[in-house]
Design an enzyme around this catalytic site. Structure first.
Site, PDB file in Angstrom:
ATOM      1  N   ASP A  24      43.036  52.559   7.940  1.00 53.10           N
ATOM      2  CA  ASP A  24      42.630  53.046   6.618  1.00 53.10           C
ATOM      3  C   ASP A  24      43.118  54.477   6.406  1.00 53.10           C
ATOM      4  OD1 ASP A  24      41.437  53.044   4.162  1.00 53.10           O
ATOM      5  OD2 ASP A  24      39.386  53.219   4.900  1.00 53.10           O
ATOM      6  N   ASN A  50      46.023  55.447   4.374  1.00 56.35           N
ATOM      7  CA  ASN A  50      47.432  55.696   4.033  1.00 56.35           C
ATOM      8  C   ASN A  50      47.561  56.416   2.692  1.00 56.35           C
ATOM      9  OD1 ASN A  50      48.078  54.224   6.272  1.00 56.35           O
ATOM     10  ND2 ASN A  50      48.748  52.397   5.166  1.00 56.35           N
ATOM     11  N   TRP A  62      46.423  60.044   2.882  1.00 52.92           N
ATOM     12  CA  TRP A  62      47.406  60.830   3.650  1.00 52.92           C
ATOM     13  C   TRP A  62      48.526  61.301   2.712  1.00 52.92           C
ATOM     14  CZ3 TRP A  62      52.553  60.925   4.861  1.00 52.92           C
ATOM     15  CH2 TRP A  62      52.938  61.630   6.012  1.00 52.92           C
ATOM     16  N   ARG A 114      51.504  57.166  -3.032  1.00 51.58           N
ATOM     17  CA  ARG A 114      50.750  56.368  -2.048  1.00 51.58           C
ATOM     18  C   ARG A 114      51.673  55.508  -1.187  1.00 51.58           C
ATOM     19  NH1 ARG A 114      45.576  55.206  -2.500  1.00 51.58           N
ATOM     20  NH2 ARG A 114      45.913  53.077  -1.794  1.00 51.58           N
ATOM     21  N   ASN A 158      42.869  42.919  -0.914  1.00 56.28           N
ATOM     22  CA  ASN A 158      44.007  43.799  -1.259  1.00 56.28           C
ATOM     23  C   ASN A 158      44.947  43.191  -2.305  1.00 56.28           C
ATOM     24  OD1 ASN A 158      44.440  45.275   2.076  1.00 56.28           O
ATOM     25  ND2 ASN A 158      43.307  46.053   0.309  1.00 56.28           N
ATOM     26  N   TRP A 159      44.861  41.865  -2.521  1.00 61.96           N
ATOM     27  CA  TRP A 159      45.684  41.241  -3.571  1.00 61.96           C
ATOM     28  C   TRP A 159      45.356  41.834  -4.940  1.00 61.96           C
ATOM     29  CZ3 TRP A 159      49.846  38.887  -2.054  1.00 61.96           C
ATOM     30  CH2 TRP A 159      49.862  38.143  -0.877  1.00 61.96           C
ATOM     31  N   LEU A 190      32.795  47.613   7.878  1.00 59.62           N
ATOM     32  CA  LEU A 190      33.656  46.568   8.455  1.00 59.62           C
ATOM     33  C   LEU A 190      34.605  45.977   7.415  1.00 59.62           C
ATOM     34  CD1 LEU A 190      31.476  44.471  10.929  1.00 59.62           C
ATOM     35  CD2 LEU A 190      33.363  46.018  11.461  1.00 59.62           C
ATOM     36  N   SER A 191      34.247  46.096   6.128  1.00 58.76           N
ATOM     37  CA  SER A 191      35.117  45.619   5.048  1.00 58.76           C
ATOM     38  C   SER A 191      35.653  44.198   5.283  1.00 58.76           C
ATOM     39  CB  SER A 191      36.293  46.581   4.836  1.00 58.76           C
ATOM     40  OG  SER A 191      35.820  47.839   4.431  1.00 58.76           O
TER      41      SER A 191
HETATM   42  C1  FPP Z   1      44.736  51.317   4.039  1.00 59.52           C
HETATM   43  O1  FPP Z   1      45.154  52.469   3.400  1.00 59.52           O
HETATM   44  C2  FPP Z   1      45.827  50.511   4.549  1.00 59.52           C
HETATM   45  C3  FPP Z   1      46.235  49.310   4.029  1.00 59.52           C
HETATM   46  C4  FPP Z   1      45.640  48.718   2.826  1.00 59.52           C
HETATM   47  C5  FPP Z   1      47.299  48.510   4.605  1.00 59.52           C
HETATM   48  C6  FPP Z   1      47.769  48.807   5.998  1.00 59.52           C
HETATM   49  C7  FPP Z   1      49.234  48.703   5.988  1.00 59.52           C
HETATM   50  C8  FPP Z   1      50.085  49.371   6.776  1.00 59.52           C
HETATM   51  C9  FPP Z   1      49.625  50.219   7.869  1.00 59.52           C
HETATM   52  C10 FPP Z   1      51.583  49.311   6.574  1.00 59.52           C
HETATM   53  C11 FPP Z   1      52.276  48.025   6.753  1.00 59.52           C
HETATM   54  C12 FPP Z   1      51.765  47.120   7.815  1.00 59.52           C
HETATM   55  C13 FPP Z   1      52.479  46.640   8.859  1.00 59.52           C
HETATM   56  C14 FPP Z   1      51.874  45.647   9.777  1.00 59.52           C
HETATM   57  C15 FPP Z   1      53.851  47.064   9.144  1.00 59.52           C
HETATM   58  P1  FPP Z   1      44.648  52.715   1.922  1.00 59.52           P
HETATM   59  O2  FPP Z   1      45.793  52.455   1.011  1.00 59.52           O
HETATM   60  O3  FPP Z   1      43.433  51.904   1.631  1.00 59.52           O
HETATM   61  O4  FPP Z   1      44.314  54.228   1.990  1.00 59.52           O
HETATM   62  P2  FPP Z   1      43.252  55.009   1.092  1.00 59.52           P
HETATM   63  O5  FPP Z   1      41.909  54.438   1.420  1.00 59.52           O
HETATM   64  O6  FPP Z   1      43.429  56.416   1.535  1.00 59.52           O
HETATM   65  O7  FPP Z   1      43.665  54.791  -0.330  1.00 59.52           O
END
Ligand code: FPP
Length: 236
Positions: free
Chosen positions: A12, A14, A17, A25, A60-61, A187-188
Site C-alpha cells: 500500500d 504507491n 509516494w 500516481r 481495485n477494478w 486487512l482490506s
Molecule cells: C496500493 O497503492 C497498491 C496497489 C493498488 C497495487 C500494487 C501494485 C504494484 C505494487 C505494482 C504492480 C504489481 C506487480 C506485481 C508488478 P495505492 O495506489 O492504493 O496507494 P495510495 O493508498 O497511497 O493511494
C-alpha cells in the site's frame, strides 16, 4: 518461535509516494513494481517458503480506467521481464483471484510464467490479482454446496479442513505473518480465512520504499512474538 515460512504483504502507498513528490500516481506504481522485484529476491534470500503479494484487489477494478490499465500493463511487463529471474532463483509462480477478469495480454504472460516456473521448488510466489478474500470464501462455499448436492460430502462432514481445501490457497503453507505498508491497519479483504492466526505487522513505509531491510525487520519482529493459537503461553 519457529521461523516464518509464509509471509503475505498488502502493498500500500504507491499513490501517496508519488503525490508526496509531486509526481503522477502512475509513477508510484512503477516504483512499486521495482519494490516487488526487490522483495521477491529478499524473500528468497531470507529463506521464506512462500510469499503472497496483494497486487490487485477485486475492489481495485473500481479505480479510474487509466490507472487500472497502467497496473495491468505493469503486471504484464513484470511477468515477462522476471520470468528468467524467477527461474534462476527456483521460484514457482502462483495466481489467486478471478483470472476470468484479466485482459488476454496479461493472461498470456501469466500463463507463460506459470508454465515456465511450474517445476521450481525453492519458494512459491503467489500474486493475488483480482482477488478478494470474501469472494474466495464464496467460491469455496459454492464448490462445497455442489459436492453436497452431488452426494459427495454429507453436510455434517463439512469441517474447517473441507473449507480450507476448497480455497484457492489450499496448497500453500499457513500464513505466519501479514505485513501492510503505508501505516494503514486493515486487512482490506485479503486472506480473511487464512490470516485467522497470522501475526500482523504494520509499517509506516510506503510500498515503493519497501525491500530487503524492511522485510528483515518485519521477520525480526515476528521472531520476537509468541504465538499461542488460543492456548496458554509457555513459561519463560
Ligand atoms: C496500493 O497503492 C497498491 C496497489 C493498488 C497495487 C500494487 C501494485 C504494484 C505494487 C505494482 C504492480 C504489481 C506487480 C506485481 C508488478 P495505492 O495506489 O492504493 O496507494 P495510495 O493508498 O497511497 O493511494
Amino acid at each position: 518461535m519457529n521461523p516464518a515460512r509464509h509471509v503475505a504483504i498488502i502493498m500500500d502507498g504507491n499513490g501517496r509516494w508519488a503525490e508526496r513528490r509531486g509526481l503522477p500516481r502512475l509513477y508510484g506504481h512503477e516504483r512499486g513494481a521495482d519494490a516487488v522485484r526487490r522483495t521477491v529476491t529478499a524473500a528468497r534470500k531470507l529463506g521464506l517458503q512462500a510469499l503472497t503479494l496483494y497486487a490487485f484487489s477485486e475492489q481495485n477494478w473500481g479505480r479510474p480506467s487509466v490507472e487500472v490499465h497502467h497496473l495491468m500493463s505493469l503486471m504484464r511487463a513484470y511477468l515477462r521481464r522476471e520470468r528468467e529471474e524467477l527461474q534462476r532463483n527456483g521460484v514457482r509462480l502462483r495466481l489467486i483471484g478471478d483470472r476470468g477478469r484479466l485482459p488476454p495480454e496479461v493472461l498470456r504472460e501469466l500463463d507463460a510464467t506459470l508454465a515456465a516456473t511450474a517445476g521450481n521448488t525453492a519458494m512459491v510466489l503467489t500474486l493475488a490479482v483480482s482477488y478478494g478474500g470474501r469472494e474466495d470464501i464464496v467460491q469455496a462455499t459454492r464448490r462445497i454446496a455442489a459436492a453436497a448436492l452431488a452426494g459427495k460430502i454429507a453436510p455434517d462432514a463439512i469441517d474447517e479442513g473441507s473449507v480450507a481445501a476448497a480455497l484457492t490457497t489450499h496448497d500453500l503453507p499457513p500464513v505466519d505473518l501479514v505485513v501492510r505498508t503505508s501505516g494503514e491497519q486493515r486487512l482490506s479483504n485479503f486472506l480473511l480465512w487464512e490470516a485467522a492466526y497470522a501475526e500482523l505487522h504494520f509499517t509506516p513505509l510506503l510500498w515503493p520504499d519497501f525491500g530487503e531491510e524492511p522485510l528483515r525487520a518485519a521477520l525480526e519482529s515476528y521472531n520476537q512474538r509468541q504465538r499461542r493459537f488460543g492456548l496458554v503461553g509457555q513459561a519463560g
